[in-house]
Design a protein around this motif. Structure first.
Motif, mmCIF file in Angstrom:
data_model
loop_
_atom_site.group_PDB
_atom_site.id
_atom_site.type_symbol
_atom_site.label_atom_id
_atom_site.label_comp_id
_atom_site.label_asym_id
_atom_site.label_seq_id
_atom_site.Cartn_x
_atom_site.Cartn_y
_atom_site.Cartn_z
ATOM 1 N N GLU A 40 0.899 -1.180 0.001
ATOM 2 C CA GLU A 40 -0.073 -0.036 0.186
ATOM 3 C C GLU A 40 0.790 1.097 -0.081
ATOM 4 O O GLU A 40 1.885 1.410 0.738
ATOM 5 C CB GLU A 40 -0.923 0.080 1.151
ATOM 6 N N HIS A 44 -2.815 5.597 0.958
ATOM 7 C CA HIS A 44 -3.991 4.671 1.198
ATOM 8 C C HIS A 44 -3.929 4.311 2.952
ATOM 9 O O HIS A 44 -5.109 4.128 3.533
ATOM 10 C CB HIS A 44 -3.711 3.316 0.451
ATOM 11 N N VAL A 45 -2.903 4.218 3.397
ATOM 12 C CA VAL A 45 -2.663 3.742 4.712
ATOM 13 C C VAL A 45 -3.168 4.841 5.580
ATOM 14 O O VAL A 45 -3.985 4.930 6.638
ATOM 15 C CB VAL A 45 -1.139 3.462 5.025
ATOM 16 N N LYS A 48 -7.071 4.709 5.547
ATOM 17 C CA LYS A 48 -7.512 3.489 6.512
ATOM 18 C C LYS A 48 -7.543 4.058 7.893
ATOM 19 O O LYS A 48 -8.540 3.620 8.589
ATOM 20 C CB LYS A 48 -6.582 2.472 6.114
ATOM 21 N N TRP A 52 -10.834 4.416 10.391
ATOM 22 C CA TRP A 52 -10.796 3.507 11.813
ATOM 23 C C TRP A 52 -10.837 4.445 12.941
ATOM 24 O O TRP A 52 -11.716 4.295 13.819
ATOM 25 C CB TRP A 52 -9.380 2.674 11.857
ATOM 26 N N GLY A 70 -8.995 -2.177 12.451
ATOM 27 C CA GLY A 70 -8.393 -2.044 11.137
ATOM 28 C C GLY A 70 -8.358 -3.299 10.434
ATOM 29 O O GLY A 70 -8.732 -4.131 10.684
ATOM 30 N N ASP A 71 -7.370 -3.082 9.268
ATOM 31 C CA ASP A 71 -7.287 -4.003 8.414
ATOM 32 C C ASP A 71 -6.620 -5.453 8.976
ATOM 33 O O ASP A 71 -6.100 -5.170 10.370
ATOM 34 C CB ASP A 71 -6.431 -3.664 7.301
ATOM 35 N N ASP A 86 -10.770 -2.558 5.360
ATOM 36 C CA ASP A 86 -9.615 -1.694 5.535
ATOM 37 C C ASP A 86 -10.191 -1.261 7.031
ATOM 38 O O ASP A 86 -9.082 -0.871 7.992
ATOM 39 C CB ASP A 86 -9.460 -0.470 4.558
ATOM 40 N N GLU A 109 -13.980 -0.297 2.661
ATOM 41 C CA GLU A 109 -12.923 -0.665 1.883
ATOM 42 C C GLU A 109 -12.487 0.924 1.248
ATOM 43 O O GLU A 109 -13.284 1.837 0.844
ATOM 44 C CB GLU A 109 -13.405 -1.234 0.638
ATOM 45 N N VAL A 110 -11.067 1.326 1.484
ATOM 46 C CA VAL A 110 -10.479 2.498 1.029
ATOM 47 C C VAL A 110 -10.343 2.261 -0.636
ATOM 48 O O VAL A 110 -9.508 1.466 -0.836
ATOM 49 C CB VAL A 110 -9.538 2.950 1.744
ATOM 50 N N SER A 112 -8.905 2.365 -4.239
ATOM 51 C CA SER A 112 -7.557 2.943 -4.581
ATOM 52 C C SER A 112 -7.408 2.640 -6.290
ATOM 53 O O SER A 112 -8.356 2.027 -6.341
ATOM 54 C CB SER A 112 -6.241 2.097 -4.033
ATOM 55 N N ASP A 119 -13.081 -3.121 -5.478
ATOM 56 C CA ASP A 119 -13.547 -2.612 -4.266
ATOM 57 C C ASP A 119 -15.013 -1.721 -4.352
ATOM 58 O O ASP A 119 -15.798 -2.171 -3.437
ATOM 59 C CB ASP A 119 -12.931 -1.257 -3.843
#
Length: 136
Positions: A40, A44-45, A48, A52, A70-71, A86, A109-110, A112, A119
């Motif tokens: 990732e 993206h991180v 997420k 969260w 979280g994931d 995610d 789901e983020v 991307s 997704d």
């Protein structure tokens, strides 16, 4: 460094056992095939983590007895499919040793660029097949 040999088609119990035995990496089971999750990017991180944190704060502020994850936790769709959202919420107890959320009430789901089609299409359809068994 040795290459990881992906197992052939498997069912959920064998997949979870195999995934638990891996030293690193995250995997999903898609139509019975093990799929390694892509690395990732920072953006993206960050998204997420923001999702969260926002969910955690909302659950806390509402006084709900729910768990925000979280994931890394799998959500089983059926015997041949599991995903790792995610972020997610479950309002029933979770065994500290569990790898699976068995009653998620919300999954995030983020999206991307590389996984947007899955997704917003395949995963949405899969998640919608999970029985709704918990009322908040």
């Amino acid at each position: 460094m040795t290459a990881l040999t992906m197992p052939k088609r498997m069912e959920m119990a064998a997949f979870l056992e195999w995934a638990a035995s891996q030293d690193a990496g995250r995997y999903e089971l898609v139509d019975g095939e093990v799929v390694a999750m892509s690395p990732e990017r920072s953006r993206h991180v960050d998204m997420k983590m923001h999702a969260w944190e926002t969910l955690r704060n909302a659950v806390r502020d509402a006084g709900l007895a729910c768990f925000v994850k979280g994931d890394g936790m799998s959500v089983v769709i059926d015997e041949h499919n599991s995903r790792q959202p995610d972020a997610s919420i479950q309002c029933s107890a979770i065994d500290p040793e569990a790898m699976v959320l068995d009653e998620p009430v919300l999954v995030v789901e983020v999206v991307s660029p590389s996984s947007g089609r899955s997704d917003t299409g395949t995963k949405v359809a899969e998640y919608s097949r999970i029985p709704a068994s918990v009322t908040i």
